[in-house]
Write a protein that holds these residues in place. Sequence first.
Motif, PDB file in Angstrom:
ATOM      1  N   ASN A 148      44.238  25.081  60.581  1.00 16.88           N
ATOM      2  CA  ASN A 148      43.725  24.956  61.943  1.00 16.88           C
ATOM      3  C   ASN A 148      42.081  24.777  62.027  1.00 16.88           C
ATOM      4  OD1 ASN A 148      46.356  24.715  62.853  1.00 16.88           O
ATOM      5  ND2 ASN A 148      46.274  26.834  63.701  1.00 16.88           N
TER       6      ASN A 148
ATOM      7  N   PRO B   7      39.146  20.460  62.895  1.00 12.47           N
ATOM      8  CA  PRO B   7      38.112  20.223  63.524  1.00 12.47           C
ATOM      9  C   PRO B   7      36.801  20.332  62.651  1.00 12.47           C
ATOM     10  CG  PRO B   7      38.596  22.479  64.045  1.00 12.47           C
ATOM     11  CD  PRO B   7      39.856  21.897  63.426  1.00 12.47           C
TER      12      PRO B   7
ATOM     13  N   PHE C 124      36.924  16.755  61.325  1.00 15.59           N
ATOM     14  CA  PHE C 124      36.518  15.798  62.098  1.00 15.59           C
ATOM     15  C   PHE C 124      35.028  16.062  62.576  1.00 15.59           C
ATOM     16  CE2 PHE C 124      36.282  14.518  66.963  1.00 15.59           C
ATOM     17  CZ  PHE C 124      36.975  13.025  66.576  1.00 15.59           C
TER      18      PHE C 124
ATOM     19  N   LEU D  42      32.507  13.049  62.184  1.00 18.18           N
ATOM     20  CA  LEU D  42      31.415  12.830  63.410  1.00 18.18           C
ATOM     21  C   LEU D  42      29.886  12.825  62.901  1.00 18.18           C
ATOM     22  CD1 LEU D  42      32.599  14.837  66.254  1.00 18.18           C
ATOM     23  CD2 LEU D  42      32.738  12.297  66.241  1.00 18.18           C
TER      24      LEU D  42
ATOM     25  N   PHE E 283      18.340  -4.712  69.404  1.00 14.69           N
ATOM     26  CA  PHE E 283      18.080  -4.707  70.894  1.00 14.69           C
ATOM     27  C   PHE E 283      17.366  -6.201  70.846  1.00 14.69           C
ATOM     28  CE2 PHE E 283      17.745  -0.766  73.474  1.00 14.69           C
ATOM     29  CZ  PHE E 283      18.692  -0.061  72.719  1.00 14.69           C
TER      30      PHE E 283
ATOM     31  N   LEU F 220      49.371  21.428  69.068  1.00 15.44           N
ATOM     32  CA  LEU F 220      49.739  22.533  68.015  1.00 15.44           C
ATOM     33  C   LEU F 220      48.847  23.625  68.607  1.00 15.44           C
ATOM     34  CD1 LEU F 220      48.957  20.344  64.828  1.00 15.44           C
ATOM     35  CD2 LEU F 220      51.125  20.940  65.566  1.00 15.44           C
ATOM     36  N   LYS F 221      49.603  24.625  68.032  1.00 15.93           N
ATOM     37  CA  LYS F 221      48.705  25.788  68.521  1.00 15.93           C
ATOM     38  C   LYS F 221      47.472  25.983  67.858  1.00 15.93           C
ATOM     39  CE  LYS F 221      49.342  30.803  67.877  1.00 15.93           C
ATOM     40  NZ  LYS F 221      50.022  31.816  67.385  1.00 15.93           N
ATOM     41  N   ARG F 222      46.702  26.379  68.862  1.00 18.65           N
ATOM     42  CA  ARG F 222      45.231  26.384  68.584  1.00 18.65           C
ATOM     43  C   ARG F 222      44.449  25.031  68.269  1.00 18.65           C
ATOM     44  NH1 ARG F 222      44.256  32.172  65.491  1.00 18.65           N
ATOM     45  NH2 ARG F 222      45.477  33.266  67.242  1.00 18.65           N
ATOM     46  N   ILE F 223      44.866  24.101  68.406  1.00 20.78           N
ATOM     47  CA  ILE F 223      44.321  22.709  68.361  1.00 20.78           C
ATOM     48  C   ILE F 223      44.619  21.753  69.563  1.00 20.78           C
ATOM     49  CG2 ILE F 223      44.688  20.344  67.056  1.00 20.78           C
ATOM     50  CD1 ILE F 223      43.361  22.595  65.291  1.00 20.78           C
TER      51      ILE F 223
ATOM     52  N   ALA G 206      36.841  10.411  73.034  1.00 21.56           N
ATOM     53  CA  ALA G 206      38.117  11.082  72.659  1.00 21.56           C
ATOM     54  C   ALA G 206      37.692  12.082  71.586  1.00 21.56           C
ATOM     55  CB  ALA G 206      39.109  10.256  72.199  1.00 21.56           C
ATOM     56  N   GLY G 207      38.361  13.046  71.227  1.00 22.35           N
ATOM     57  CA  GLY G 207      38.121  14.027  70.135  1.00 22.35           C
ATOM     58  C   GLY G 207      39.180  15.115  70.170  1.00 22.35           C
ATOM     59  N   LEU G 208      38.750  16.061  69.339  1.00 25.91           N
ATOM     60  CA  LEU G 208      39.729  17.288  69.190  1.00 25.91           C
ATOM     61  C   LEU G 208      38.987  18.515  68.887  1.00 25.91           C
ATOM     62  CD1 LEU G 208      41.563  17.090  66.058  1.00 25.91           C
ATOM     63  CD2 LEU G 208      39.244  16.255  66.319  1.00 25.91           C
TER      64      LEU G 208
ATOM     65  N   TYR H   4      39.333  23.047  68.292  1.00 31.86           N
ATOM     66  CA  TYR H   4      40.092  24.496  68.100  1.00 31.86           C
ATOM     67  C   TYR H   4      39.792  25.389  69.044  1.00 31.86           C
ATOM     68  CZ  TYR H   4      40.607  28.948  65.846  1.00 31.86           C
ATOM     69  OH  TYR H   4      41.233  30.259  65.739  1.00 31.86           O
TER      70      TYR H   4
ATOM     71  N   ALA I 149      34.967  18.558  69.509  1.00 30.49           N
ATOM     72  CA  ALA I 149      34.091  17.671  68.938  1.00 30.49           C
ATOM     73  C   ALA I 149      34.659  16.231  69.386  1.00 30.49           C
ATOM     74  CB  ALA I 149      34.139  17.813  67.562  1.00 30.49           C
ATOM     75  N   GLY I 150      33.836  15.375  69.773  1.00 32.53           N
ATOM     76  CA  GLY I 150      34.106  14.050  70.156  1.00 32.53           C
ATOM     77  C   GLY I 150      33.502  12.879  70.011  1.00 32.53           C
ATOM     78  N   LEU I 151      33.946  11.836  69.863  1.00 32.69           N
ATOM     79  CA  LEU I 151      33.175  10.563  69.595  1.00 32.69           C
ATOM     80  C   LEU I 151      33.412   9.602  71.080  1.00 32.69           C
ATOM     81  CD1 LEU I 151      31.327   8.852  68.050  1.00 32.69           C
ATOM     82  CD2 LEU I 151      33.407   8.138  66.646  1.00 32.69           C
TER      83      LEU I 151
ATOM     84  N   TRP J 127      28.200  11.105  69.731  1.00 25.62           N
ATOM     85  CA  TRP J 127      29.146  12.304  69.344  1.00 25.62           C
ATOM     86  C   TRP J 127      28.797  13.574  69.763  1.00 25.62           C
ATOM     87  CZ3 TRP J 127      27.582  16.378  66.033  1.00 25.62           C
ATOM     88  CH2 TRP J 127      26.280  15.963  65.493  1.00 25.62           C
TER      89      TRP J 127
ATOM     90  N   ASN K 204      24.709  13.847  70.051  1.00 22.50           N
ATOM     91  CA  ASN K 204      23.703  12.876  69.542  1.00 22.50           C
ATOM     92  C   ASN K 204      24.032  11.537  70.188  1.00 22.50           C
ATOM     93  OD1 ASN K 204      23.472  10.648  67.634  1.00 22.50           O
ATOM     94  ND2 ASN K 204      22.608  11.819  66.272  1.00 22.50           N
TER      95      ASN K 204
ATOM     96  N   GLN L  75      23.240   7.522  70.778  1.00 25.39           N
ATOM     97  CA  GLN L  75      22.777   6.444  70.342  1.00 25.39           C
ATOM     98  C   GLN L  75      22.821   5.063  71.006  1.00 25.39           C
ATOM     99  OE1 GLN L  75      23.571   5.922  65.977  1.00 25.39           O
ATOM    100  NE2 GLN L  75      23.965   8.253  66.000  1.00 25.39           N
ATOM    101  N   PHE L  76      22.171   4.255  71.223  1.00 23.29           N
ATOM    102  CA  PHE L  76      22.078   2.954  71.912  1.00 23.29           C
ATOM    103  C   PHE L  76      22.059   1.819  70.512  1.00 23.29           C
ATOM    104  CE2 PHE L  76      20.979   5.855  75.034  1.00 23.29           C
ATOM    105  CZ  PHE L  76      21.337   5.554  75.985  1.00 23.29           C
TER     106      PHE L  76
END
Lengths: 403, 262
Positions: free
Chosen positions: A4, A8, A11, A15, A26, B72-75, B104-106, B108, B121-123, B145, B169, B171-172
């Motif tokens: 578990n 993350p 992931f 990231l 640009f 899922l448990k803890r996720i 979107a992300g995932l 704990y 954490a996501g992006l 992110w 973070n 960014q463009f």
Amino acid sequence: MKKNYLIPLLFGAVLLLAACNKDADFKYYHYSDEDYALLSQYLDLPDLPYNYAIQSPVLFGNVQVKPPDPDLATLGRVLFYDKHLSKDGTISCASCHQQEFAFGDNKAVSEGVFQRQGDRNSIALMSVASFASNYGTDLNGPGGKRFFWDNRAETAVEQSIGSMTNPKEMNMTMQEIVAAVKAQPYYEPLFRQAFDNPEITQDNVTAAIAEFVNSIGSLNSRFDIALDHNRKAGKFDPASFPFDDFSPLENKGKALFMLNCSNCHGTDMVNAPFMPSLNGSALFLSDGASNGLDELPADAGIGGFTGLQFEMGTFKTPSLRNVGVSAPYMHDGRFATLEEVIDHYSTGIKPHVNLNTILKNQDGTPKRMNFTDDDKKALVAFLHTLTDETVLNDVKFSNPFKY
Amino acid sequence: MRPIAHLWLLLAILHLPRAGNGQFVQSRAYYYTPNSIHTPYLEQRFDGQFGIGYSWGGKDKALEIQTLFSPLKRIAFFANYQQTGNGSVKKSEVPDTRLRFGEAGLGYYHHSGKGVTSVLAGLGFGSVYNNYGNGQRSDLRMRRWSVQPGYVYDDQKGFRFGAALRLSNLQFPKGEAVIDGLFGEVEIVRRIEEDQPFFLAELGLAPSALVGPFVFKLQLTFTLISLDDIRFARQAFNIALAYDLCNARRGRDAAKERQGSR
């Protein structure tokens, strides 16, 4: 359970990889496609004009009288570097005002069209913190400094006309200048961008050159940074405190400068003070002075323009930013090095009827500052802290022509 | 459940649209505004939250859709969407801004006692389109992110308070500007191009009231370091209504208990 935690973490690693910054893409659209294609045949201009406002972390004083118009300054930059504006097509404003020499040149006196020798040394335009906030009675009222070594022009427009029409410089009439500008295809879109009425006229040409010249300024030298650090620490008088950012030699030079030179050249290099001269019995303020170069000067200087006896043989006292890269020195470029300049003030000042009071002893004889060799080294070291590498290499002031 | 105890919260929710207009709406172009930060309360597998709300932070109110689910448990997985303005912004004759951002992300989570600790954490990707009027515009693509540790306290009586710190973070990667004369805006776009990536630390504080399976949620999200000079909104205020699977489950369990005890 361990698995578990792993998800993350995995992931997060993905990231982090995603965070790796690729070059941003640009695009800026300022000119039409047709205009930009035409301009690009001749000129290396950005798709959007540069920002000509003075950029510095050390913006002390009123150095920005008005933010320059980027389109007008861009046009002015092109005109400034355009050799079509001289009689024989070999000289532009930039021929005598070269960026690498702080917008001066490295000759004793400048060379104009047909290799004619000029009368005086080219003044380094980047000797000031801000051209716009120092020079020009149009921008600064009666207190604005005047142009040329003899102060004969009041504004940047007058100054540019003076140089373009001087037979020893560009040797054109203003009608010829306008015709030369009209003959170049790249000016039509630049004028259209810069003016509501894009007609190419003398006024528009000189206004654009003035806008570019007035955007020039230098505020990122080591001296400026150190001065800023001190001011933030509540130490406002640069004469009173050694700078932490300076070496002992540079600090010694600064102390000597503040004691012996700053009365004429200023303590913060932003505004050299106006100096008292005697006009008969009345005290008269001028930024010109005789510094005792000759007992009988061949060049009347400011007096040659004003006709005033007490100004005969006097010349503009420039501020000294970037002095380390703008050799040779004095109005006639007689001194090739800073060491020679310091030798002059140390033991070489000659008597002159209009010799500045500050350079005289009580009995009227010229002062002898009698710098030691160590003093001279220290002064030179300090003067090099006034060099601002950023403006010497700033692309927005560079030659835009591709050929 | 004592809904009356949370009357203050509901009153605040009703008041917010007006307050938001006065306090958070800006009349100038902007280039980033923070979306709400998840403050998940998840106890076990199949808990989650599906919410919709409005936030005020940039120029106009933004629609926000936020979902979170634990398969899922803890996720937990999450997905968010934020939008200000619509297609008409491009044709508008007055200055206007359209921002779209999806992520979107995932992560704990760990439930213990009355609290849930989480790390998500996501992006995300999006765009911000500024119409400055007179045919002048900029269109910047965004990529962000983020990692966000958070904690939520649930008093088990209908009140929750969550706090999360989103480290991101931003960014463009792509931009386009058609600007002729608005050099202040040009400078900002140039700075965004040159100064990126931006490392943002954003704090979200979220009190919420539970009524049955629904959650009325407020959130104040603000950046700890101001980037006001490049027109990044410093804060956003969000009100949202969410369907909470955890509280729905609790309700069902309570009903079963009541049935069993009869």
